[in-house]
Motif scaffolding. Sequence first.
Motif, short mmCIF file in Angstrom:
data_model
loop_
_atom_site.label_atom_id
_atom_site.label_comp_id
_atom_site.label_asym_id
_atom_site.label_seq_id
_atom_site.Cartn_x
_atom_site.Cartn_y
_atom_site.Cartn_z
N ARG A 163 -8.31 -60.99 -11.77
CA ARG A 163 -9.45 -60.54 -10.97
C ARG A 163 -9.75 -61.53 -9.84
O ARG A 163 -9.96 -61.14 -8.69
CB ARG A 163 -10.69 -60.37 -11.87
N TYR A 164 -9.73 -62.82 -10.16
CA TYR A 164 -10.04 -63.84 -9.15
C TYR A 164 -8.99 -63.86 -8.04
O TYR A 164 -9.33 -63.82 -6.86
CB TYR A 164 -10.14 -65.22 -9.81
N ALA A 177 -6.50 -64.34 -18.80
CA ALA A 177 -5.52 -63.76 -17.87
C ALA A 177 -6.17 -62.72 -16.98
O ALA A 177 -5.94 -62.69 -15.77
CB ALA A 177 -4.36 -63.14 -18.65
N ASN A 178 -6.99 -61.86 -17.56
CA ASN A 178 -7.65 -60.83 -16.77
C ASN A 178 -8.63 -61.42 -15.76
O ASN A 178 -8.76 -60.92 -14.64
CB ASN A 178 -8.35 -59.81 -17.68
N ASP A 215 -4.13 -65.18 2.42
CA ASP A 215 -4.13 -66.42 3.19
C ASP A 215 -4.89 -67.54 2.48
O ASP A 215 -4.68 -68.71 2.77
CB ASP A 215 -4.74 -66.20 4.57
N ALA A 216 -5.80 -67.17 1.57
CA ALA A 216 -6.62 -68.16 0.86
C ALA A 216 -5.94 -68.69 -0.40
O ALA A 216 -6.49 -69.56 -1.07
CB ALA A 216 -7.97 -67.55 0.51
N LEU A 217 -4.78 -68.16 -0.74
CA LEU A 217 -4.09 -68.60 -1.95
C LEU A 217 -3.58 -70.02 -1.78
O LEU A 217 -3.02 -70.37 -0.75
CB LEU A 217 -2.92 -67.67 -2.27
N LEU A 223 -8.61 -74.33 -9.84
CA LEU A 223 -9.33 -74.42 -11.11
C LEU A 223 -10.57 -73.55 -10.95
O LEU A 223 -11.43 -73.82 -10.12
CB LEU A 223 -9.71 -75.87 -11.41
N VAL A 224 -10.64 -72.49 -11.75
CA VAL A 224 -11.68 -71.48 -11.57
C VAL A 224 -12.64 -71.50 -12.76
O VAL A 224 -12.23 -71.18 -13.88
CB VAL A 224 -11.06 -70.07 -11.43
N PRO A 225 -13.91 -71.91 -12.55
CA PRO A 225 -14.88 -71.85 -13.64
C PRO A 225 -15.22 -70.40 -13.95
O PRO A 225 -15.29 -69.56 -13.05
CB PRO A 225 -16.10 -72.61 -13.09
#
Length: 185
Positions: free
Chosen positions: A161-162, A156-157, A169-171, A176-178
């Motif tokens: 942070r990511y 979650a943290n 605007d980039a959301l 999927l974040v490695p």
Amino acid sequence: MTRDDSWNYADILWNGIQANKVQKAFDKLNYREQTLLEKRLAICMTCGRVGFWKDRPTFEELAVMFEGSTASGAERAYRRAVDKLTELLVAEGAIHAVRLKQKSKTKRKKKIAAAIYEYQADCDSEWGEIVFDFESGTGSIVRLADWDTIKTNWFANEAIRYILSLSPDALTKYMLVPLEPPLIS
């Protein structure tokens, strides 16, 4: 103190194990996915040769290679291949990842002011939930996902942070974040 030319055998062994996991995951991709990744990342997974980054093909050139695709279609196919490889690497235990899915967003004056994301730890099991307030630059955990650590809330943290590191605007609705595994002290 060590010399610059000293070898850390534990690192060499670990990197060899990781390389085997990467190759095993890569081999599970289909030919098109493998080709997209190798060409765009300028690396040959057979011999390990790394090409010049500036010489890698554009998405337009990749589209021509796959006949009839557009540049945006080639980019979407590449992103899907990256996500699939990420999921396979998680399954192999080579990396961790957090899957994010936008549940809702609130806009003020045409800007995203707040959003609610569901998150999944290592792409598996029950979803957790995180609320973001972009006006104050904060994120808070509403519900922990399965497999997230109760003491550190690591997944979650990392998700918070990511997301907070991105421009509103980039959301996107899905990410999927490695993640690098946490250092054990």
